[in-house]
Design an enzyme around this catalytic site. Structure first.
Site, PDB file in Angstrom:
ATOM      1  N   LYS A 111       9.503 -32.225   8.993  1.00 25.73           N
ATOM      2  CA  LYS A 111       8.329 -31.407   9.318  1.00 25.73           C
ATOM      3  C   LYS A 111       7.067 -32.255   9.442  1.00 25.73           C
ATOM      4  O   LYS A 111       6.235 -32.010  10.310  1.00 25.73           O
ATOM      5  CB  LYS A 111       8.121 -30.307   8.265  1.00 25.73           C
ATOM      6  N   LYS A 166      19.365 -22.604  16.555  1.00 20.12           N
ATOM      7  CA  LYS A 166      19.433 -21.417  15.711  1.00 20.12           C
ATOM      8  C   LYS A 166      18.265 -20.482  15.995  1.00 20.12           C
ATOM      9  O   LYS A 166      17.177 -20.924  16.380  1.00 20.12           O
ATOM     10  CB  LYS A 166      19.495 -21.811  14.242  1.00 20.12           C
ATOM     11  N   LYS A 182      12.032 -18.078  13.652  1.00 25.28           N
ATOM     12  CA  LYS A 182      10.679 -17.536  13.838  1.00 25.28           C
ATOM     13  C   LYS A 182       9.797 -18.509  14.598  1.00 25.28           C
ATOM     14  O   LYS A 182       8.881 -18.120  15.299  1.00 25.28           O
ATOM     15  CB  LYS A 182      10.020 -17.314  12.471  1.00 25.28           C
TER      16      LYS A 182
HETATM   17  P1  ATP Z   1      11.238 -21.006  10.248  1.00 27.62           P
HETATM   18  O1  ATP Z   1      11.542 -21.210  11.699  1.00 27.62           O
HETATM   19  O2  ATP Z   1       9.795 -20.759   9.929  1.00 27.62           O
HETATM   20  O3  ATP Z   1      11.928 -21.987   9.330  1.00 27.62           O
HETATM   21  P2  ATP Z   1      13.348 -19.167   9.914  1.00 27.62           P
HETATM   22  O4  ATP Z   1      13.503 -18.187  11.006  1.00 27.62           O
HETATM   23  O5  ATP Z   1      14.253 -20.344   9.878  1.00 27.62           O
HETATM   24  O6  ATP Z   1      11.847 -19.597   9.928  1.00 27.62           O
HETATM   25  P3  ATP Z   1      13.326 -18.958   7.073  1.00 27.62           P
HETATM   26  O7  ATP Z   1      12.192 -18.256   6.401  1.00 27.62           O
HETATM   27  O8  ATP Z   1      13.361 -20.442   7.101  1.00 27.62           O
HETATM   28  O9  ATP Z   1      13.435 -18.382   8.567  1.00 27.62           O
HETATM   29  O10 ATP Z   1      14.695 -18.457   6.492  1.00 27.62           O
HETATM   30  C1  ATP Z   1      14.814 -17.269   5.735  1.00 27.62           C
HETATM   31  C2  ATP Z   1      16.279 -16.992   5.463  1.00 27.62           C
HETATM   32  O11 ATP Z   1      16.928 -16.623   6.683  1.00 27.62           O
HETATM   33  C3  ATP Z   1      17.051 -18.185   4.923  1.00 27.62           C
HETATM   34  O12 ATP Z   1      17.935 -17.724   3.909  1.00 27.62           O
HETATM   35  C4  ATP Z   1      17.823 -18.696   6.103  1.00 27.62           C
HETATM   36  O13 ATP Z   1      19.039 -19.314   5.721  1.00 27.62           O
HETATM   37  C5  ATP Z   1      18.078 -17.427   6.905  1.00 27.62           C
HETATM   38  N1  ATP Z   1      18.140 -17.710   8.337  1.00 27.62           N
HETATM   39  C6  ATP Z   1      17.104 -18.146   9.106  1.00 27.62           C
HETATM   40  N2  ATP Z   1      17.491 -18.287  10.376  1.00 27.62           N
HETATM   41  C7  ATP Z   1      18.801 -17.944  10.428  1.00 27.62           C
HETATM   42  C8  ATP Z   1      19.783 -17.885  11.491  1.00 27.62           C
HETATM   43  N3  ATP Z   1      19.456 -18.176  12.735  1.00 27.62           N
HETATM   44  N4  ATP Z   1      21.029 -17.470  11.198  1.00 27.62           N
HETATM   45  C9  ATP Z   1      21.359 -17.140   9.925  1.00 27.62           C
HETATM   46  N5  ATP Z   1      20.498 -17.184   8.881  1.00 27.62           N
HETATM   47  C10 ATP Z   1      19.233 -17.576   9.119  1.00 27.62           C
HETATM   48 MG    MG Z   2      13.884 -22.073   8.460  1.00 21.78          MG
END
Ligand code: ATP
Ligand code: MG
Length: 332
Positions: free
Chosen positions: A112, A195, A198
């Site tokens: 990051k 993946k 957000k």
């Molecule tokens: P960022 O992009 O800000 O990292 P994110 O979408 O990856 O956001 P997080 O807040 O990092 O979301 O993750 C929250 C939870 O959702 C974690 O437990 C993570 O393992 C799960 N998660 C996030 N993205 C996925 C995905 N594409 N598939 C399955 N689980 C996910």
């Molecule tokens: Mg994440």
């Protein structure tokens, strides 16, 4: 009963289908056999700067989605991280037993900070894993459901717990990672080798839990697939179709093989239309419930205040114990 702790950052106006399938839905099931503490990680969400104008709304919206997805605030403890000051109190103590080199080895920080550049990288981002350790240890958690990407942070948490215990006496439960291996990973519909996230550069492949059914259906119908015709699970050769099958299967419980047999000889379009319907059916009740909660923010805030109060009963005991063992003068 084992205690479980987990949280998600309120870094967007809605969670997405990956968060639902990979986190929220598993949490809901865990409520049956565990004492669960779920929090909205607002303190974690400020490491790269924040917008005060959207912060409180995003925090409420995230909490509302937890409840709408099935987190029961009576059975579980649901709290907003910043409303339980013990997280930050413990975090400072843990900072002081964390080696600088140890923290510098965290690969998520390296990734990051490289992306953001040195001048945009805060000390908060650097100590983020230590705050995460505090989130877990302050509740004496036995298990932490995390994705593979959090394995290293959980290892740090365990090391800090053991270190504190050996220096100052048995204080913390050393938590185990519950790596959710068989929980599906959801990929971006427009870019099915990345993946769903957000923070994706475009939202074309992002299914947000609170978006209108029409817009989500449209994204599913435009999901990137291959130029073949066969519905088959093959992550390498057919990442797009495989992703649609995974989502379909995880939302309905129908095994992927059964789906493949059902769609034999049919065109991709059929699978997409049906999946759009499955997603709509899944999200519709969640959206309705979330909306009800958000229509009465005062009541939601009261509910969250009760959650924070419940959480503090555990967290304050831990911090009192820690402070005493550190030799701090007892508070008034
Ligand atoms: P960022 O992009 O800000 O990292 P994110 O979408 O990856 O956001 P997080 O807040 O990092 O979301 O993750 C929250 C939870 O959702 C974690 O437990 C993570 O393992 C799960 N998660 C996030 N993205 C996925 C995905 N594409 N598939 C399955 N689980 C996910
Ligand atoms: Mg994440």
């Amino acid at each position: 009963t084992p205690r479980v702790v987990s949280g998600v950052q309120p870094s967007a106006d809605s969670l997405h289908l990956g968060n639902y399938v990979g986190a929220l839905r598993n949490w809901v099931d865990m409520q049956d056999d565990n004492e669960c503490v779920f929090f909205v990680a607002d303190l974690h969400s400020i490491t790269a700067g924040q917008n005060p104008a959207t912060m409180s709304e995003r925090t409420r919206v995230t909490a509302a989605q937890y409840i709408a997805a099935g987190i029961d605030p009576e059975r579980s403890t649901l709290l907003i991280q910043s409303q339980v000051p013990e997280h930050t109190q413990l975090s400072w103590v843990l900072n002081c037993i964390t080696g600088y080199g140890e923290a510098a080895r965290m690969t998520q920080f390296k990734d990051k900070s490289l992306k953001q550049g040195a001048e945009n990288t805060t000390v908060g981002l650097f100590t983020y894993p230590v705050l995460m350790a505090a989130d877990i240890l302050v509740y004496q958690a036995n298990q932490v459901p995390v994705g593979e990407d959090q394995r290293q942070h959980l290892e740090l948490t365990r090391n800090l717990a053991q270190r504190f215990n050996s220096r100052f006496g048995e204080t913390f439960v050393v938590p185990d990672a519950k790596i959710l291996e068989n929980s599906a990973k959801v990929y971006d519909l427009a870019n099915p080798t990345a993946k769903m996230s957000k923070s994706a550069p475009s939202d074309a492949g992002l299914i947000r839990l609170l978006d209108p059914a029409k817009s989500n259906a449209k994204k599913i119908k435009s999901a990137v697939t291959d130029d073949g015709t066969e519905v088959r699970f093959d992550r390498q050769a057919k990442p797009g179709i495989s992703n649609l099958l995974t989502i379909y299967s995880s939302l309905t419980g129908t095994p992927v093989d059964t789906l493949v047999a059902e769609y034999e000889g049919k065109m991709y379009g059929h699978l997409k239309v049906d999946l759009a319907e499955v997603v709509t059916q899944t999200l519709d009740p969640i959206q309705k419930r979330a909306q009800e909660l958000l229509d009465d923010p005062a009541e939601l805030d009261r509910l969250l205040a009760r959650g924070a109060h419940k959480a503090r009963e555990i967290a304050a005991r831990t911090v009192t114990d820690v402070y005493e063992r550190m030799g701090f003068l007892p508070g008034a």
